[in-house]
Design a protein around this motif. Structure first.
Motif, PDB file in Angstrom:
ATOM      1  N   UNK A  17      -4.317   6.484   2.889  1.00 24.29           N
ATOM      2  CA  UNK A  17      -4.580   5.407   3.846  1.00 24.29           C
ATOM      3  C   UNK A  17      -3.276   4.804   4.351  1.00 24.29           C
ATOM      4  N   UNK A  18      -2.360   4.581   3.435  1.00 22.52           N
ATOM      5  CA  UNK A  18      -1.076   3.995   3.796  1.00 22.52           C
ATOM      6  C   UNK A  18      -0.315   4.898   4.771  1.00 22.52           C
ATOM      7  N   UNK A  23       2.587   3.222   6.783  1.00 24.95           N
ATOM      8  CA  UNK A  23       3.021   2.073   5.987  1.00 24.95           C
ATOM      9  C   UNK A  23       4.397   2.291   5.387  1.00 24.95           C
ATOM     10  N   UNK A  24       5.141   1.217   5.276  1.00 31.65           N
ATOM     11  CA  UNK A  24       6.426   1.257   4.589  1.00 31.65           C
ATOM     12  C   UNK A  24       6.254   0.901   3.121  1.00 31.65           C
ATOM     13  N   UNK A  25       5.253   0.069   2.891  1.00 29.87           N
ATOM     14  CA  UNK A  25       5.032  -0.410   1.537  1.00 29.87           C
ATOM     15  C   UNK A  25       3.572  -0.812   1.369  1.00 29.87           C
ATOM     16  N   UNK A  26       3.037  -0.568   0.182  1.00 31.48           N
ATOM     17  CA  UNK A  26       1.692  -1.063  -0.131  1.00 31.48           C
ATOM     18  C   UNK A  26       1.860  -2.356  -0.915  1.00 31.48           C
ATOM     19  N   UNK A  27       1.240  -3.419  -0.436  1.00 28.90           N
ATOM     20  CA  UNK A  27       1.426  -4.731  -1.081  1.00 28.90           C
ATOM     21  C   UNK A  27       0.340  -5.050  -2.102  1.00 28.90           C
ATOM     22  N   UNK A  28      -0.918  -4.853  -1.693  1.00 29.17           N
ATOM     23  CA  UNK A  28      -2.021  -5.129  -2.602  1.00 29.17           C
ATOM     24  C   UNK A  28      -3.010  -3.986  -2.562  1.00 29.17           C
ATOM     25  N   UNK A  51       1.466   5.721 -12.307  1.00 30.43           N
ATOM     26  CA  UNK A  51       1.369   6.798 -11.327  1.00 30.43           C
ATOM     27  C   UNK A  51       2.146   6.450 -10.059  1.00 30.43           C
ATOM     28  N   UNK A  52       2.123   5.150  -9.707  1.00 28.95           N
ATOM     29  CA  UNK A  52       2.702   4.717  -8.433  1.00 28.95           C
ATOM     30  C   UNK A  52       4.227   4.601  -8.476  1.00 28.95           C
ATOM     31  N   UNK A  53       4.801   4.723  -9.652  1.00 28.20           N
ATOM     32  CA  UNK A  53       6.271   4.608  -9.774  1.00 28.20           C
ATOM     33  C   UNK A  53       6.980   5.551  -8.824  1.00 28.20           C
ATOM     34  N   UNK A  54       7.908   5.012  -8.051  1.00 30.99           N
ATOM     35  CA  UNK A  54       8.673   5.847  -7.146  1.00 30.99           C
ATOM     36  C   UNK A  54       8.011   6.080  -5.805  1.00 30.99           C
ATOM     37  N   UNK A  55       6.773   5.599  -5.643  1.00 27.94           N
ATOM     38  CA  UNK A  55       6.068   5.751  -4.372  1.00 27.94           C
ATOM     39  C   UNK A  55       6.123   4.434  -3.594  1.00 27.94           C
ATOM     40  N   UNK A  56       5.553   4.455  -2.386  1.00 28.87           N
ATOM     41  CA  UNK A  56       5.529   3.217  -1.599  1.00 28.87           C
ATOM     42  C   UNK A  56       4.557   2.194  -2.175  1.00 28.87           C
ATOM     43  N   UNK A  57       3.783   2.607  -3.170  1.00 25.68           N
ATOM     44  CA  UNK A  57       2.850   1.674  -3.817  1.00 25.68           C
ATOM     45  C   UNK A  57       3.418   1.142  -5.133  1.00 25.68           C
ATOM     46  N   UNK A  58       4.678   1.428  -5.377  1.00 26.42           N
ATOM     47  CA  UNK A  58       5.294   1.067  -6.658  1.00 26.42           C
ATOM     48  C   UNK A  58       5.171  -0.420  -6.988  1.00 26.42           C
ATOM     49  N   UNK A 127       2.354  -2.905   4.419  1.00 30.05           N
ATOM     50  CA  UNK A 127       3.390  -3.400   5.316  1.00 30.05           C
ATOM     51  C   UNK A 127       3.810  -2.245   6.220  1.00 30.05           C
ATOM     52  N   UNK A 128       3.754  -2.467   7.531  1.00 35.08           N
ATOM     53  CA  UNK A 128       4.230  -1.453   8.461  1.00 35.08           C
ATOM     54  C   UNK A 128       5.377  -2.043   9.264  1.00 35.08           C
ATOM     55  N   UNK A 129       6.006  -1.203  10.061  1.00 38.76           N
ATOM     56  CA  UNK A 129       7.088  -1.712  10.896  1.00 38.76           C
ATOM     57  C   UNK A 129       6.557  -2.708  11.920  1.00 38.76           C
ATOM     58  N   UNK A 130       5.365  -2.444  12.408  1.00 38.19           N
ATOM     59  CA  UNK A 130       4.834  -3.247  13.511  1.00 38.19           C
ATOM     60  C   UNK A 130       4.110  -4.493  12.994  1.00 38.19           C
ATOM     61  N   UNK A 131       3.189  -4.264  12.118  1.00 35.51           N
ATOM     62  CA  UNK A 131       2.395  -5.397  11.652  1.00 35.51           C
ATOM     63  C   UNK A 131       1.750  -5.058  10.320  1.00 35.51           C
ATOM     64  N   UNK A 132       1.191  -6.067   9.722  1.00 36.17           N
ATOM     65  CA  UNK A 132       0.495  -5.901   8.460  1.00 36.17           C
ATOM     66  C   UNK A 132      -0.957  -5.560   8.755  1.00 36.17           C
TER      67      UNK A 132
END
Ligand SMILES: [Zn+2]
Length: 140
Positions: A17-18, A23-28, A51-58, A127-132
């Motif tokens: 989905x991200x 997405x640059x980062x998964x926040x929640x 599992x999320x270590x090192x990923x954008x969901x870290x 979090x994306x470059x454009x908007x959340x």
């Protein structure tokens, strides 16, 4: 471990989905879990983080919301279970696993448990470059 394989599935859906939203980062990650889902929320959260270590969901916050049981009766009643009827101690969730039917609050007959086994990704906050964006629901 049961929780580990579920956490893997959740992680894959979150990342898919991200990525779809660039997405640059998964926040929640917010999960809805039924009380009969046979899954330990703390262990699930622990596995997800591993599992999320090192990923954008870290650094994502992993939130589990418990959903109450719901009932369906032949008289037509549908609604949540009044959990105060069941008791308050820590055994409650274990006891629930053995309860096949509960009393209907309207007519007093035995009603079927229809909800409580759900395990659903309710929302993913990224979090994306454009908007959340808050993404769609996804069933596991
Ligand atoms: Zn009824």
């Amino acid at each position: 471990m049961h929780e580990y394989s579920i956490a893997c599935e959740i992680f894959e859906q979150v990342i898919a989905t991200a990525k779809a939203h660039e997405a640059l980062e998964v926040r929640h990650v917010i999960l809805e879990m039924g009380r009969l889902a046979h899954t330990n929320p703390e262990q699930l959260s622990f596995c997800f983080k591993a599992i999320a270590k090192g990923s954008i969901a870290e650094n994502a916050e992993f939130i589990v919301e418990m959903i109450p049981l719901s009932l369906e009766c032949e008289c037509g009643y549908t609604g949540p279970v009044d959990e105060t009827q069941i008791g308050k101690d820590d055994l409650r969730s274990e006891l629930l696993e053995y309860i096949a039917a509960l009393e209907c609050p309207v007519c007093g007959k035995n009603a079927r448990i229809t909800g409580g086994r759900e395990l659903i990704i309710k929302s993913i906050d990224i979090e994306t470059e454009i908007e959340k964006l808050t993404s769609r629901q996804a069933n596991i």
